[in-house]
Design a protein around this motif. Structure first.
Motif, PDB file in Angstrom:
ATOM      1  N   VAL A 129       7.352   1.479  10.351  1.00  0.00           N
ATOM      2  CA  VAL A 129       8.670   1.700  10.944  1.00  0.00           C
ATOM      3  C   VAL A 129       8.815   3.196  11.169  1.00  0.00           C
ATOM      4  O   VAL A 129       9.751   3.824  10.724  1.00  0.00           O
ATOM      5  CB  VAL A 129       9.801   1.184  10.035  1.00  0.00           C
ATOM      6  N   ASP A 130       7.815   3.753  11.811  1.00  0.00           N
ATOM      7  CA  ASP A 130       7.733   5.198  11.943  1.00  0.00           C
ATOM      8  C   ASP A 130       7.280   5.520  13.358  1.00  0.00           C
ATOM      9  O   ASP A 130       6.171   5.190  13.743  1.00  0.00           O
ATOM     10  CB  ASP A 130       6.721   5.724  10.921  1.00  0.00           C
ATOM     11  N   PRO A 131       8.149   6.137  14.089  1.00  0.00           N
ATOM     12  CA  PRO A 131       7.797   6.398  15.490  1.00  0.00           C
ATOM     13  C   PRO A 131       6.593   7.330  15.637  1.00  0.00           C
ATOM     14  O   PRO A 131       5.933   7.321  16.671  1.00  0.00           O
ATOM     15  CB  PRO A 131       9.059   7.063  16.065  1.00  0.00           C
ATOM     16  N   THR A 132       6.270   8.091  14.602  1.00  0.00           N
ATOM     17  CA  THR A 132       5.137   9.003  14.710  1.00  0.00           C
ATOM     18  C   THR A 132       3.864   8.395  14.132  1.00  0.00           C
ATOM     19  O   THR A 132       2.836   9.043  14.066  1.00  0.00           O
ATOM     20  CB  THR A 132       5.414  10.321  13.964  1.00  0.00           C
ATOM     21  N   SER A 133       3.962   7.142  13.696  1.00  0.00           N
ATOM     22  CA  SER A 133       2.826   6.513  13.039  1.00  0.00           C
ATOM     23  C   SER A 133       1.707   6.172  14.017  1.00  0.00           C
ATOM     24  O   SER A 133       1.960   5.835  15.164  1.00  0.00           O
ATOM     25  CB  SER A 133       3.295   5.231  12.361  1.00  0.00           C
ATOM     26  N   PRO A 134       0.470   6.228  13.536  1.00  0.00           N
ATOM     27  CA  PRO A 134      -0.631   5.791  14.389  1.00  0.00           C
ATOM     28  C   PRO A 134      -0.493   4.338  14.822  1.00  0.00           C
ATOM     29  O   PRO A 134      -0.937   3.973  15.891  1.00  0.00           O
ATOM     30  CB  PRO A 134      -1.863   5.972  13.501  1.00  0.00           C
ATOM     31  N   PHE A 135       0.141   3.544  13.975  1.00  0.00           N
ATOM     32  CA  PHE A 135       0.302   2.127  14.329  1.00  0.00           C
ATOM     33  C   PHE A 135       1.174   1.966  15.559  1.00  0.00           C
ATOM     34  O   PHE A 135       1.063   1.026  16.300  1.00  0.00           O
ATOM     35  CB  PHE A 135       0.938   1.338  13.183  1.00  0.00           C
TER      36      PHE A 135
ATOM     37  N   LYS B 124       1.626   9.471   4.886  1.00  0.00           N
ATOM     38  CA  LYS B 124       1.884   8.065   4.558  1.00  0.00           C
ATOM     39  C   LYS B 124       0.907   7.125   5.254  1.00  0.00           C
ATOM     40  O   LYS B 124       0.350   6.229   4.633  1.00  0.00           O
ATOM     41  CB  LYS B 124       3.326   7.686   4.958  1.00  0.00           C
ATOM     42  N   SER B 125       0.723   7.325   6.540  1.00  0.00           N
ATOM     43  CA  SER B 125      -0.169   6.423   7.279  1.00  0.00           C
ATOM     44  C   SER B 125      -1.595   6.531   6.760  1.00  0.00           C
ATOM     45  O   SER B 125      -2.313   5.531   6.675  1.00  0.00           O
ATOM     46  CB  SER B 125      -0.128   6.739   8.777  1.00  0.00           C
ATOM     47  N   THR B 126      -1.989   7.740   6.435  1.00  0.00           N
ATOM     48  CA  THR B 126      -3.323   7.953   5.860  1.00  0.00           C
ATOM     49  C   THR B 126      -3.439   7.187   4.538  1.00  0.00           C
ATOM     50  O   THR B 126      -4.458   6.543   4.270  1.00  0.00           O
ATOM     51  CB  THR B 126      -3.559   9.467   5.627  1.00  0.00           C
TER      52      THR B 126
ATOM     53  N   ILE C 158       5.375  -1.480   3.744  1.00  0.00           N
ATOM     54  CA  ILE C 158       6.309  -1.029   4.782  1.00  0.00           C
ATOM     55  C   ILE C 158       6.330   0.490   4.772  1.00  0.00           C
ATOM     56  O   ILE C 158       6.726   1.102   3.774  1.00  0.00           O
ATOM     57  CB  ILE C 158       7.746  -1.533   4.521  1.00  0.00           C
ATOM     58  N   GLU C 159       5.908   1.085   5.867  1.00  0.00           N
ATOM     59  CA  GLU C 159       5.945   2.550   5.971  1.00  0.00           C
ATOM     60  C   GLU C 159       7.198   2.982   6.719  1.00  0.00           C
ATOM     61  O   GLU C 159       7.422   2.557   7.848  1.00  0.00           O
ATOM     62  CB  GLU C 159       4.701   3.066   6.718  1.00  0.00           C
ATOM     63  N   THR C 160       8.012   3.805   6.075  1.00  0.00           N
ATOM     64  CA  THR C 160       9.191   4.326   6.774  1.00  0.00           C
ATOM     65  C   THR C 160       9.286   5.830   6.586  1.00  0.00           C
ATOM     66  O   THR C 160       8.855   6.373   5.574  1.00  0.00           O
ATOM     67  CB  THR C 160      10.516   3.730   6.238  1.00  0.00           C
TER      68      THR C 160
HETATM   69 MG   LIG Z   1       2.952   7.622   9.608  1.00  0.00          MG
END
Ligand SMILES: [Mg+2]
Ligand SMILES: Nc1nc2c(ncn2[C@@H]2O[C@H](COP(=O)(O)OP(=O)(O)O)[C@@H](O)[C@H]2O)c(=O)[nH]1
Length: 321
Positions: free
Chosen positions: A82-88, A59-61, A144-146
């Motif tokens: 809204v993703d704890p594993t996200s690069p953001f 998703k982040s990609t 919004i990424e979740t």
């Molecule tokens: Mg992500």
């Protein structure tokens, strides 16, 4: 900062002012909420797109590539991760961080992460509030990424005009596992990492599932977009452009069929419900906790000396007179 000045700065896209407001909203600082009251009246221009799927689905990609695609066309983009594993949110591998850096330099892009919060729909509300801020900043597109797990993926539909469900072949992401919840909310399916084995099988499963649906509101049959290896830069960018175009098609469909109005109405109802719950329930919970009443009630419940329904009804009578 004076409120109207704050609003002016956010409208002008000032990153620091917007960031501070979002953080203060998350921390439930009363002045921030007051600012939001004004801001709300200026919202409603952005196209809000939810992107959901399992951790590691890419998703982040995709978000990163979508930003590039939109910027090429001159659209401005706001991102809420809204993703704890996200690069953001800092759970990043170095490569992801470096990639994000290039957007950090771009004033047409604003990226924020939201911490996963505890009970009582706090996260959903935080998302809704932050979307308003990004909207008033003038971002055309808000992504919004979740993570598609738990309650979040159901919430995402209450905040988005368009929902993209990202699936990958062979990650245990077969239709059975994800059917609950995610299938009904998808406006667009992405089969990501579609160069992998199992992509066609996944595609056929999705088609079969869609064939079983009796009707599609507004005549919109969720398209399935295959996106191949992100390291194959040219074809990856082409697929992502196609995804961006499909997102625009969906919005047009919502507008033309009047479904947009329905979604806005649902969003408004959810928002009002959340605000009511916040305004009514929070003070009661706070008082019951501070007075020690909460502990007493919990003890009674555990000993089966009382039931939660009666306690709640009595509390409501007491506090809502
Ligand atoms: Mg992500
Ligand atoms: N092979 C391959 N790896 C990918 C692809 N897209 C993303 N990845 C990798 O998969 C991992 C998870 O991606 P990420 O975008 O963080 O997934 P998220 O958890 O859904 O946000 C990262 O190491 C990416 O580099 C792809 O198309 N092909």
């Amino acid at each position: 900062m004076e409120e109207s000045e704050q609003l002016k700065k956010i409208k002008a896209g000032d990153v620091r002012t917007a960031s501070r407001l979002i953080r203060n909203l998350e921390d439930e600082i009363p002045e921030a909420k007051n600012a939001l009251k004004r801001i709300f009246l200026h919202t409603g221009k952005a196209h809000v797109v939810g992107i959901t799927g399992s951790p590691g689905a890419g998703k982040s990609t995709l978000v990163d590539a979508l930003i590039t695609s939109y910027r090429k066309k001159g659209d401005t983009v706001g991102v809420l991760a809204v993703d704890p594993t996200s690069p953001f949110t800092g759970g990043a591998i170095l490569g992801d961080r470096i990639r994000m850096q290039k957007h950090a330099e771009d004033s047409g892009v604003f990226v924020r992460s939201l911490a996963t919060r505890g009970a009582l729909g706090g996260l959903s509300k935080a998302v809704g509030d932050a979307v308003h801020v990004l909207d008033v900043m003038g971002k055309n597109l808000i992504l919004i990424e979740t993570v598609g797990a738990g309650q979040q993926e159901v919430d995402i539909i209450n905040h988005s005009h368009t929902v993209i469900v990202v699936l990958v072949p062979g990650m245990g992401d077969d239709i059975q596992a994800i059917k609950a919840g995610m299938m009904e909310i998808a406006d667009i399916f992405v089969i990501n990492k579609a160069d992998r084995d199992g992509a066609n099988k996944l595609y056929n499963e999705l088609v079969a599932m869609l064939n079983m649906a009796h009707e599609f509101p507004g005549g919109w049959r969720p398209p399935i977009i295959k996106i191949g290896n992100c390291f194959d830069a040219v074809s990856f960018a082409q697929s992502v452009d196609k995804l961006a175009a499909t997102v625009a098609d969906h919005y047009r469909c919502l507008e033309e069929t009047g479904l947009l109005g329905d979604r806005m109405k649902r969003k408004a109802m959810v928002e009002l419900g959340e605000s009511l719950r916040d305004a009514i329930l929070s003070p009661i919970l706070k008082e019951m906790t501070q007075s020690g009443e909460m502990d007493l009630f919990v003890e009674k419940l555990l000993k089966k000396e009382a039931d939660p329904y009666t306690i709640a009804e009595e509390a409501a009578r007491r506090y809502l007179k």
